[in-house]
Write a protein that holds these residues in place. Structure first.
Motif, mmCIF file in Angstrom:
data_model
loop_
_atom_site.group_PDB
_atom_site.id
_atom_site.type_symbol
_atom_site.label_atom_id
_atom_site.label_comp_id
_atom_site.label_asym_id
_atom_site.label_seq_id
_atom_site.Cartn_x
_atom_site.Cartn_y
_atom_site.Cartn_z
ATOM 1 N N SER A 1 -5.629 -3.229 -2.906
ATOM 2 C CA SER A 1 -6.479 -2.097 -2.542
ATOM 3 C C SER A 1 -6.237 -0.945 -3.497
ATOM 4 N N ALA A 2 -7.249 -0.621 -4.271
ATOM 5 C CA ALA A 2 -7.125 0.501 -5.196
ATOM 6 C C ALA A 2 -7.441 1.829 -4.516
ATOM 7 N N GLU A 3 -8.510 1.849 -3.689
ATOM 8 C CA GLU A 3 -8.915 3.116 -3.092
ATOM 9 C C GLU A 3 -9.525 2.982 -1.701
ATOM 10 N N HIS A 4 -9.812 1.790 -1.228
ATOM 11 C CA HIS A 4 -10.466 1.638 0.069
ATOM 12 C C HIS A 4 -9.503 1.549 1.234
ATOM 13 N N GLY A 5 -8.242 1.272 0.984
ATOM 14 C CA GLY A 5 -7.276 1.140 2.056
ATOM 15 C C GLY A 5 -7.093 -0.305 2.488
ATOM 16 N N ILE A 6 -6.334 -0.481 3.579
ATOM 17 C CA ILE A 6 -5.980 -1.815 4.067
ATOM 18 C C ILE A 6 -6.759 -2.173 5.326
ATOM 19 N N GLY A 7 -6.762 -1.281 6.317
ATOM 20 C CA GLY A 7 -7.481 -1.534 7.561
ATOM 21 C C GLY A 7 -7.050 -2.831 8.211
ATOM 22 N N LEU A 8 -8.026 -3.533 8.766
ATOM 23 C CA LEU A 8 -7.783 -4.870 9.304
ATOM 24 C C LEU A 8 -7.977 -5.945 8.242
ATOM 25 N N GLU A 9 -8.893 -5.694 7.325
ATOM 26 C CA GLU A 9 -9.336 -6.729 6.403
ATOM 27 C C GLU A 9 -8.234 -7.219 5.471
ATOM 28 N N LYS A 10 -7.349 -6.329 5.034
ATOM 29 C CA LYS A 10 -6.386 -6.706 3.998
ATOM 30 C C LYS A 10 -4.947 -6.756 4.482
ATOM 31 N N ARG A 11 -4.699 -6.525 5.758
ATOM 32 C CA ARG A 11 -3.326 -6.386 6.224
ATOM 33 C C ARG A 11 -2.501 -7.658 6.006
ATOM 34 N N ASP A 12 -3.117 -8.824 6.119
ATOM 35 C CA ASP A 12 -2.362 -10.066 5.962
ATOM 36 C C ASP A 12 -1.991 -10.344 4.511
ATOM 37 N N TYR A 13 -2.542 -9.553 3.589
ATOM 38 C CA TYR A 13 -2.233 -9.723 2.171
ATOM 39 C C TYR A 13 -1.371 -8.585 1.631
ATOM 40 N N LEU A 14 -0.934 -7.693 2.508
ATOM 41 C CA LEU A 14 -0.161 -6.541 2.059
ATOM 42 C C LEU A 14 1.084 -6.966 1.288
ATOM 43 N N TYR A 15 1.689 -8.079 1.678
ATOM 44 C CA TYR A 15 2.927 -8.536 1.038
ATOM 45 C C TYR A 15 2.740 -8.860 -0.446
ATOM 46 N N LEU A 16 1.491 -9.057 -0.890
ATOM 47 C CA LEU A 16 1.247 -9.332 -2.299
ATOM 48 C C LEU A 16 1.396 -8.084 -3.160
ATOM 49 N N SER A 17 1.260 -6.913 -2.534
ATOM 50 C CA SER A 17 1.327 -5.657 -3.288
ATOM 51 C C SER A 17 2.509 -4.779 -2.902
ATOM 52 N N ARG A 18 3.191 -5.106 -1.796
ATOM 53 C CA ARG A 18 4.337 -4.320 -1.356
ATOM 54 C C ARG A 18 5.513 -5.252 -1.083
ATOM 55 N N SER A 19 6.704 -4.821 -1.475
ATOM 56 C CA SER A 19 7.899 -5.634 -1.300
ATOM 57 C C SER A 19 8.335 -5.635 0.165
ATOM 58 N N PRO A 20 9.178 -6.592 0.566
ATOM 59 C CA PRO A 20 9.691 -6.587 1.942
ATOM 60 C C PRO A 20 10.395 -5.282 2.300
ATOM 61 N N ALA A 21 11.108 -4.695 1.337
ATOM 62 C CA ALA A 21 11.792 -3.429 1.615
ATOM 63 C C ALA A 21 10.794 -2.310 1.867
ATOM 64 N N GLU A 22 9.710 -2.281 1.100
ATOM 65 C CA GLU A 22 8.681 -1.254 1.303
ATOM 66 C C GLU A 22 8.020 -1.405 2.671
ATOM 67 N N ILE A 23 7.680 -2.630 3.027
ATOM 68 C CA ILE A 23 7.042 -2.864 4.323
ATOM 69 C C ILE A 23 7.990 -2.504 5.455
ATOM 70 N N ALA A 24 9.275 -2.765 5.266
ATOM 71 C CA ALA A 24 10.264 -2.405 6.295
ATOM 72 C C ALA A 24 10.313 -0.896 6.485
ATOM 73 N N VAL A 25 10.255 -0.135 5.401
ATOM 74 C CA VAL A 25 10.250 1.330 5.510
ATOM 75 C C VAL A 25 8.972 1.800 6.202
ATOM 76 N N MET A 26 7.854 1.169 5.886
ATOM 77 C CA MET A 26 6.598 1.515 6.562
ATOM 78 C C MET A 26 6.719 1.299 8.072
ATOM 79 N N ARG A 27 7.325 0.194 8.468
ATOM 80 C CA ARG A 27 7.504 -0.081 9.895
ATOM 81 C C ARG A 27 8.426 0.964 10.530
#
Length: 464
Positions: A415-441
């Motif tokens: 996602s360059a500018e549209h965000g994640i929403g529901l559509e891209k959430r299952d692919y977030l791991y392709l652009s964010r590391s496990p550590a980044e996602i853990a901090v987000m949580r």
């Protein structure tokens, strides 16, 4: 829900709680036109009303989804029957304009175009600009960290926000309405909410940064033979035009030909047989100087064989006609239906190989398939539309895999500018590391421990 709606009605008034058919008459986004399915739509008129509403929702464990201009493309505004929609459509006030300090204070429901016009009336400009300017709202722009066509010069929405105010899930008001360029007094809390897509708090007000208005605009559409010339042209324009370069928007031949020769929607200002078409725009203070500098840049680009043809707009009408081809998203989607749309970013030098590989993969799997590409090349952002002739869920997942998975190895983003929403959430791991996602949580758990705000959006429900 009936009890919480009774309490909320006492806060905002009966006319500002919509139910039944009034809810279904609303659409949740521009792309699909799907009806809203929320239990009700609540329309607070102030930060105080919203804070009181959220306090009631928190006490009742009532989840909510925030609505702005509903121009999103990733299903971030979808709400189920057990959720309430918080619409900021009544919170549209322009509270203050300060041309000396270069700021504009606004409520989150104000449309982007109104902010632009207000800034212009004060002899200033608000730098963010995108095709949905008439409908999208400032709160939505901030919540999604919107990009648009001026990023190459002014940056994303994040760069236009000096301060903001947000209401947390429990009704706490975090007011960080800073109006200064420099303020290093502790954590910059506004950054938590910019780009968070309504999952950490509901943005209610903002202090926006204004820029000096520039009276001279020059626009051209040029064509290039190959990708090497295209990237060379970008570098040439950056070096030659410097801070005056306001836009460098690229259309692949498939996009340009579809919206001109193939569909007949627009008269082609240039022959539709080149590999790439570029909208180049410069912004300056003095018409004669800006025109001379721009024409010299185009001329030297010809001399260096960086472009093969060019047309320069000689009037505002001609300028709008050139931009209309680039901004005709409605026409694009109409002539590619069914289709799947994507908003990605990746290193510029990897774009040519990536698009060629994607096109080959699509046509090998779906012989009748095609892709159409355009975007903010100078920002590393491409918009890709894939049409396979089929629109079932299995095809969507297969196309998503072809588009998203190669980005991980390139260091790109889903996602360059549209965000994640529901559509891209299952692919977030392709652009964010496990550590980044853990901090987000961790952030989500700290600010919204009951997960009431835009639940199930952005973060996957479970780790991949």
């Amino acid at each position: 829900m009936d009890e919480v709606l009774k309490n909320i009605t006492a806060i905002v008034g009966a006319g500002n709680v919509l139910t039944g058919g009034d809810v279904g008459a609303r659409r949740v986004d521009w792309l699909t036109g799907a009806p809203c399915r929320a239990g009700a739509i609540v329309r607070p008129g102030s930060t105080t009303e919203l804070a009181t509403v959220m306090c009631a929702c928190h006490a009742a464990n009532q989840p909510v989804v925030t609505h702005g201009g509903l121009t999103g493309l990733v299903h971030g505004a979808e709400a189920g029957p057990d959720e309430l929609v918080i619409s900021l459509e009544r919170m549209t006030a322009i509270e203050a304009v300060d041309p000396v300090g270069g700021t504009l204070t606004v409520q989150a429901g104000a449309p982007l175009q109104r902010v632009q016009e207000t800034a212009a009336e004060a002899g200033m400009q608000f730098a963010l600009d995108l095709g949905a300017r008439g409908s999208c709202t400032i709160g939505g722009n901030i919540a999604t960290n919107a990009g648009g066509v001026r990023v190459i010069r002014h940056g994303m929405m994040r760069d236009q926000v000096l301060g903001l105010e947000a209401v947390l899930a429990d009704g706490t008001v975090v007011s960080a309405m800073n109006c200064m360029l420099k303020n290093n007094a502790g954590y910059d809390l506004k950054q938590l909410f910019i780009g968070s897509e309504g999952t950490l708090g509901i943005i209610t007000r903002a202090v926006l940064r204004l820029q000096p208005q520039q009276a001279a605009t020059q626009t051209a559409m040029v064509s290039c033979d190959d990708f090497c010339a295209l990237t060379g042209l970008l570098q040439h324009m950056r070096h030659t035009l410097g801070e005056q370069l306001g836009a460098f928007e690229v259309m692949w031949r498939n996009h340009y030909a579809l919206l001109t020769e193939e569909s007949g929607r627009h008269s082609p200002p240039l022959p539709p047989d080149a590999a790439y078409y570029v909208l180049i725009e410069v912004l300056g203070n003095h018409h004669a100087e800006t025109t001379q500098r721009f024409e010299a840049a185009i001329e030297t680009a010809f001399d260096e064989a960086l472009l093969i043809d060019a047309v320069v707009a000689s009037s505002e009408h001609q300028r709008r006609r050139l931009w209309a081809i680039r901004e005709d998203i409605e026409g694009l989607l109409h002539h590619l239906n069914p289709r799947f749309t994507f908003d990605i970013s990746l290193p510029i030098l990897d774009m040519n190989h990536y698009i060629q590989a994607l096109e080959q993969a699509v046509t090998e799997r779906w012989p009748e398939g095609r892709i159409v590409v355009f975007g903010h090349l100078g920002d590393g952002n491409l918009h890709v539309t894939v049409a396979t002739g089929r629109d079932e869920a299995a095809t969507r997942r297969a196309v998503e895999a072809l588009v998203y998975e190669p980005l991980a190895a390139l260091g790109g983003s889903i996602s360059a500018e549209h965000g994640i929403g529901l559509e891209k959430r299952d692919y977030l791991y392709l652009s964010r590391s496990p550590a980044e996602i853990a901090v987000m949580r961790t952030l989500k758990g700290a600010l919204d421990p009951k997960a009431l705000l835009n639940r199930h959006k952005v973060l996957p429900d479970a780790a991949p």
